[in-house]
Design a protein around this motif. Structure first.
Motif, PDB file in Angstrom:
ATOM      1  N   SER A  27     -11.588   8.917  10.185  1.00 23.46           N
ATOM      2  CA  SER A  27     -12.404   7.717  10.037  1.00 23.46           C
ATOM      3  C   SER A  27     -11.688   6.726   9.129  1.00 23.46           C
ATOM      4  N   ALA A  28     -11.942   5.457   9.376  1.00 21.14           N
ATOM      5  CA  ALA A  28     -11.307   4.392   8.597  1.00 21.14           C
ATOM      6  C   ALA A  28     -12.315   3.792   7.632  1.00 21.14           C
ATOM      7  N   ASP A  29     -11.828   3.268   6.521  1.00 16.50           N
ATOM      8  CA  ASP A  29     -12.632   2.548   5.538  1.00 16.50           C
ATOM      9  C   ASP A  29     -12.013   1.176   5.319  1.00 16.50           C
ATOM     10  N   ILE A  30     -12.798   0.275   4.733  1.00 14.45           N
ATOM     11  CA  ILE A  30     -12.297  -1.042   4.339  1.00 14.45           C
ATOM     12  C   ILE A  30     -11.823  -0.942   2.894  1.00 14.45           C
ATOM     13  N   TRP A  31     -10.610  -1.359   2.668  1.00 10.64           N
ATOM     14  CA  TRP A  31      -9.985  -1.340   1.348  1.00 10.64           C
ATOM     15  C   TRP A  31      -9.559  -2.744   0.965  1.00 10.64           C
ATOM     16  N   THR A  32      -9.354  -2.972  -0.337  1.00  4.56           N
ATOM     17  CA  THR A  32      -8.700  -4.192  -0.802  1.00  4.56           C
ATOM     18  C   THR A  32      -7.552  -3.782  -1.713  1.00  4.56           C
ATOM     19  N   VAL A  33      -6.586  -4.674  -1.823  1.00  3.94           N
ATOM     20  CA  VAL A  33      -5.455  -4.492  -2.726  1.00  3.94           C
ATOM     21  C   VAL A  33      -5.091  -5.875  -3.256  1.00  3.94           C
ATOM     22  N   ASN A  34      -4.656  -5.929  -4.510  1.00  7.88           N
ATOM     23  CA  ASN A  34      -4.192  -7.200  -5.064  1.00  7.88           C
ATOM     24  C   ASN A  34      -2.904  -7.614  -4.366  1.00  7.88           C
ATOM     25  N   THR A  94      -5.385 -14.021  -3.548  1.00  4.89           N
ATOM     26  CA  THR A  94      -5.106 -13.024  -4.582  1.00  4.89           C
ATOM     27  C   THR A  94      -5.273 -11.590  -4.110  1.00  4.89           C
ATOM     28  N   ARG A  95      -6.001 -11.373  -2.990  1.00  4.96           N
ATOM     29  CA  ARG A  95      -6.241 -10.018  -2.505  1.00  4.96           C
ATOM     30  C   ARG A  95      -6.110  -9.957  -0.988  1.00  4.96           C
ATOM     31  N   ILE A  96      -5.922  -8.747  -0.502  1.00  2.11           N
ATOM     32  CA  ILE A  96      -5.838  -8.492   0.932  1.00  2.11           C
ATOM     33  C   ILE A  96      -6.844  -7.392   1.252  1.00  2.11           C
ATOM     34  N   ALA A  97      -7.694  -7.631   2.255  1.00  2.00           N
ATOM     35  CA  ALA A  97      -8.582  -6.583   2.765  1.00  2.00           C
ATOM     36  C   ALA A  97      -7.883  -5.970   3.973  1.00  2.00           C
ATOM     37  N   PHE A  98      -8.068  -4.676   4.182  1.00  2.00           N
ATOM     38  CA  PHE A  98      -7.442  -3.995   5.313  1.00  2.00           C
ATOM     39  C   PHE A  98      -8.250  -2.747   5.628  1.00  2.00           C
ATOM     40  N   THR A 109       0.849  -1.187   0.000  1.00  2.00           N
ATOM     41  CA  THR A 109       0.000   0.000   0.000  1.00  2.00           C
ATOM     42  C   THR A 109       0.883   1.234   0.000  1.00  2.00           C
ATOM     43  N   HIS A 110       0.323   2.340  -0.456  1.00  2.00           N
ATOM     44  CA  HIS A 110       1.129   3.552  -0.620  1.00  2.00           C
ATOM     45  C   HIS A 110       0.384   4.764  -0.079  1.00  2.00           C
ATOM     46  N   GLY A 111       1.125   5.726   0.408  1.00  2.00           N
ATOM     47  CA  GLY A 111       0.544   6.951   0.942  1.00  2.00           C
ATOM     48  C   GLY A 111       0.918   7.108   2.397  1.00  2.00           C
ATOM     49  N   ASP A 112       0.422   8.193   3.003  1.00  2.00           N
ATOM     50  CA  ASP A 112       0.767   8.458   4.397  1.00  2.00           C
ATOM     51  C   ASP A 112      -0.357   8.073   5.354  1.00  2.00           C
ATOM     52  N   GLN A 113      -1.336   7.313   4.893  1.00  2.00           N
ATOM     53  CA  GLN A 113      -2.414   6.844   5.749  1.00  2.00           C
ATOM     54  C   GLN A 113      -1.914   5.715   6.656  1.00  2.00           C
ATOM     55  N   ILE A 114      -2.742   5.372   7.631  1.00  2.00           N
ATOM     56  CA  ILE A 114      -2.435   4.243   8.507  1.00  2.00           C
ATOM     57  C   ILE A 114      -3.234   3.053   8.010  1.00  2.00           C
ATOM     58  N   ASP A 115      -2.547   2.027   7.522  1.00  2.00           N
ATOM     59  CA  ASP A 115      -3.181   0.813   7.030  1.00  2.00           C
ATOM     60  C   ASP A 115      -2.957  -0.292   8.055  1.00  2.00           C
ATOM     61  N   GLY A 116      -4.028  -1.036   8.392  1.00  2.00           N
ATOM     62  CA  GLY A 116      -3.887  -2.082   9.405  1.00  2.00           C
ATOM     63  C   GLY A 116      -4.894  -3.199   9.238  1.00  2.00           C
ATOM     64  N   ASN A 117      -4.801  -4.155  10.128  1.00  2.00           N
ATOM     65  CA  ASN A 117      -5.705  -5.307  10.190  1.00  2.00           C
ATOM     66  C   ASN A 117      -5.835  -6.033   8.854  1.00  2.00           C
ATOM     67  N   PRO A 118      -4.721  -6.441   8.244  1.00  2.00           N
ATOM     68  CA  PRO A 118      -4.806  -7.125   6.953  1.00  2.00           C
ATOM     69  C   PRO A 118      -5.459  -8.495   7.076  1.00  2.00           C
ATOM     70  N   SER A 119      -6.199  -8.877   6.038  1.00  2.00           N
ATOM     71  CA  SER A 119      -6.868 -10.180   5.985  1.00  2.00           C
ATOM     72  C   SER A 119      -6.770 -10.708   4.554  1.00  2.00           C
ATOM     73  N   TRP A 120      -6.084 -11.837   4.368  1.00  2.00           N
ATOM     74  CA  TRP A 120      -5.919 -12.435   3.039  1.00  2.00           C
ATOM     75  C   TRP A 120      -7.232 -13.022   2.553  1.00  2.00           C
ATOM     76  N   SER A 121      -7.534 -12.851   1.270  1.00  2.00           N
ATOM     77  CA  SER A 121      -8.700 -13.510   0.669  1.00  2.00           C
ATOM     78  C   SER A 121      -8.435 -15.016   0.660  1.00  2.00           C
ATOM     79  N   PRO A 122      -9.493 -15.833   0.674  1.00  2.00           N
ATOM     80  CA  PRO A 122      -9.301 -17.286   0.709  1.00  2.00           C
ATOM     81  C   PRO A 122      -8.467 -17.824  -0.459  1.00  2.00           C
ATOM     82  N   ASP A 123      -8.547 -17.186  -1.630  1.00  2.00           N
ATOM     83  CA  ASP A 123      -7.768 -17.675  -2.774  1.00  2.00           C
ATOM     84  C   ASP A 123      -6.367 -17.065  -2.837  1.00  2.00           C
TER      85      ASP A 123
END
Length: 159
Positions: free
Chosen positions: A40-47, A28-32, A12-26
């Motif tokens: 405020s925080a949002d739920i994001w995904t990244v390949n 291919t992606r990570i939710a965080f 991930t890129h930028g000066d935000q705080i990214d945390g609580n990563p969770s791998w997709s079952p396959d």
């Protein structure tokens, strides 16, 4: 990261705080969750290769602690309304198009853990006598009779 701990790659890129990563079952992606400058925080995904960052829950509410469904179609998370209230469990489709509120308890719900069938959460009540319960919610939001309000769970804040 390679098995030996070398070859780390920033995903991930930028000066935000990214945390609580969770791998997709396959795998291919990570939710965080990503906390922005507004607080405020949002739920994001990244390949898995770091491409394709996507905000699944844009808006003023605070969303954290993503947990993938076993089939990878949905992500459960904790949502806290910007206007105040209690924390509840929501789900969002992995493309961010459909969002559903799963709990509406008077206390705060947190720590969603999507098991093969239901989502299990810990609920807490506030006040002088705090109580914690593990609850399980079926994919459709129903609370199965055999899992509702089981024995008090360990207070995650204790110790």
């Amino acid at each position: 990261v390679a098995p030996d701990g070398n070859a780390m790659k920033r995903l991930t890129h930028g000066d935000q705080i990214d945390g609580n990563p969770s791998w997709s079952p396959d795998g291919t992606r990570i939710a965080f969750d990503r906390c922005c400058s507004g607080g405020s925080a949002d739920i994001w995904t990244v390949n898995a290769d770091g491409s394709g960052e996507t905000d699944l829950t844009p808006g003023p509410d605070d969303e954290t602690d993503p947990s993938w469904s076993p089939d990878g179609a949905q992500i459960a998370f904790v949502g806290f309304p910007a206007g105040g209230g209690s924390r509840d469990i929501f789900s969002v489709t992995s493309d961010g198009l459909i969002r559903v509120q799963l709990t509406t308890t008077p206390g705060s719900d947190f720590a969603p853990d999507w098991q093969p069938l239901p989502i299990c959460t810990v609920s807490g009540t506030s006040g002088a006598e705090r109580k914690y319960f593990q609850n399980c919610i079926a994919k459709d939001g129903a609370v199965p009779e055999d899992t509702e309000q089981k024995a008090p769970a360990q207070n995650p804040a204790a110790k």
